[in-house]
Motif scaffolding. Sequence first.
Motif: not given
Ligand code: SF4
Length: 706
Positions: A271-279, A293-298, A388-396
């Motif tokens: 689901t990550c949109t790669h928007c970079g808001r988290c970063t 954090p974006r690259m962690v999810i990617i 900040e993540c607009p799609v509620n991704i759970e990084h931590v």
């Molecule tokens: S984890 Fe969420 S905020 Fe970060 S790049 Fe992906 S969609 Fe955007």
Amino acid sequence: METKSTLFLFVLAIAGGIFAKNAGRLVRYLSFGKTENRVDSLFARIKQTLLVGFAQTKILRDKVAGPIHAGIFWGFLILLFSAAEGVLEGLNPAWSFNFLGPIYSGITVLTDIFCLMIILGTALSLWRRYVTKVKRLQVEHEKVEAGLILLTIFSIVTSLLLQNTARVGMGEDFSWAVRPVASTLASILPLGHVSFEIFWWLHMLLIFSFTNYLPFSKHLHVLTSIPNVFFSNLGPVNQLEKIDFENENLTRYGVNDIEDFTWKTFLDSYTCTHCGRCTSVCPANQTGKVLDPRMVIIGIHDRVIEKAPLIDKITDYKKNASRENIRNAADGILSGKSSGDFDKNESELFTILLNEEEQSIWNKKLIGDYVSPDALWACTTCGACMEECPVNIEHVPAIVGMRRSMVMMESSFNEESALLPDIYGNMETNSVPWGGFSEQDRALWTEGMDIKTAAEDPEMDVLFWVGCAGSFDDRAKKTTKAFAELMQLSNINFRILGTEERCTGDPARRSGNEYLATMLTTMNVETMNAYNVKTIVTTCPHCFNTLKNDYPQFGGHYEVMHHTQYIKELIDSGRLSIDADKASLSKNAIAYHDSCYLGRYNEEYEAPRALLENVPGLSVLEPARSKDRGLCCGAGGGRMFMEEMVGDRVNITRTNELLETGASTIAVNCPFCSTMITDGVKAADRIDQVQVKDISEILLESVKRN
Ligand code: SF4
Ligand code: SF4
């Protein structure tokens, strides 16, 4: 059937078939993660989906990109209707949603308007990405793909608008259709039947191509965002999974590879949109650390996409294998081992099933080849990325899950985290992270204060959880004493645990040592339950969060309050009152720093502010980033006990923001923040002009003493 309908049916069947195959594959991959129940509390989930998913509340936090993206999203919802009508029309040119009457008119008007909005939105997005080059959108390997996607969206919508313009030119074919933009265009562009057919086919073919491209692209979020928000965590922020160490079948702790994540992390990665808001809000990233954090999810996504087909292949083989020994060997491979750990049968099967390239993919490491260990250690678990993540991704939870594997399975630390084994040792032997202290000295701070322990007298209204910093750190002890004095002034019947209190386990848990955290938590819960503790108050937001949100997992159910909430209750109930004469002597501008574990983790922003605003003579100043956007002090997630060797120091960056307010006092609510910000003020050489005080100390200076 008309030739057009026959041709369309053929195209639809092919496009639908390919899509079902590829989407089905991604859905099947979800089953390779661990199970987790995310269908509880349906009402709350629907509410969350309506707010975050459909009303785009988190997207709209960004005042520039937010409205652009929300416009595109809402436009797409309306255009989905047009796409469905296109399919109907393709099957039979006489079919439409015209029978909806006036509702249809509303939809056609909105379709026209949203076409315009999306054309403008995509044009603006292209402008921001390629002309003004917004930093968080500059991901090198995505430059071409992102542009193509935006151009495709632009073309889908433009072809729809031109198709409708041609409809008007041909004489409106649906009686309830109202098309203000297409009608205006039709007066300038005389399009007829041929143009209609061209734009109609172009529109439908672009939609089919785009839909079929989605499963392979970062724009998969178009399909997965809403489900991801629906299934996202409803409980306390950053709730970590408990590990059952009693379970003898459990041989792996933490996340070593993708199979150790739950299916929800797989969905997050799709689901990550790669928007970079988290970063853009990550304190580690913004101070020059390798953590992104974006690259962690990617990274997790890339590992899923590379490894899941191999798991699929072996699972498939196992299902179809008739011999039990082959199925057992396949089970061995699937249990997440690397090829070096296979026994003879498994090794043979492994080399039969996977070619050389596939074997080398299998043997890659999630931590190391896809996600950097240094990045994982740099995280302060501040939760800004998740907020900040607009799609509620759970990084931590994902980051802590990988730390667990590094700590408990590999005992692997980097230069910055090299002190952790000693810290764990201190916690194990003396129940306090810092060396040089004895647990027997936990209550020394009470000397001369007439404070009883629960062992001395278990009859209490509230337990004051002092915490390790509050018990041993000289600076934090001042806060402890100030708060204890406020409770005494209010005649509160409180007790402490004294030598029976142990570290809550927060630094161990957040840094990945779940085993140690479980041990400390279990002992603390046993102690408090033996004293029948009902209510706890603490001056440390880390203890507060752990006692409130983690301890219930271990059978510790208490009402837990942070001392700022408790003092507010004392003032509101009249048990404490402000001495206006005394307070007015302290004319002062105060900058308030939100701690992450009280703020983002527990959404308490108002109680501390209300207390400060209640003191006459004080004016509360907000730093550039505050409340749910407040910048971390740098000490969470066990970082208090690690070195900071890369980039700028997070505490100095935060302190500078607080100093920029011009305040002469910085108010904090956390012993870790107190240390970090005090160090920051010293580094800025302002310690003679600017004081750092806990809110309890400020209140103690301002209350009436009878
Ligand atoms: S984890 Fe969420 S905020 Fe970060 S790049 Fe992906 S969609 Fe955007
Ligand atoms: S929790 Fe904080 S430090 Fe960790 S990745 Fe998220 S924003 Fe960065």
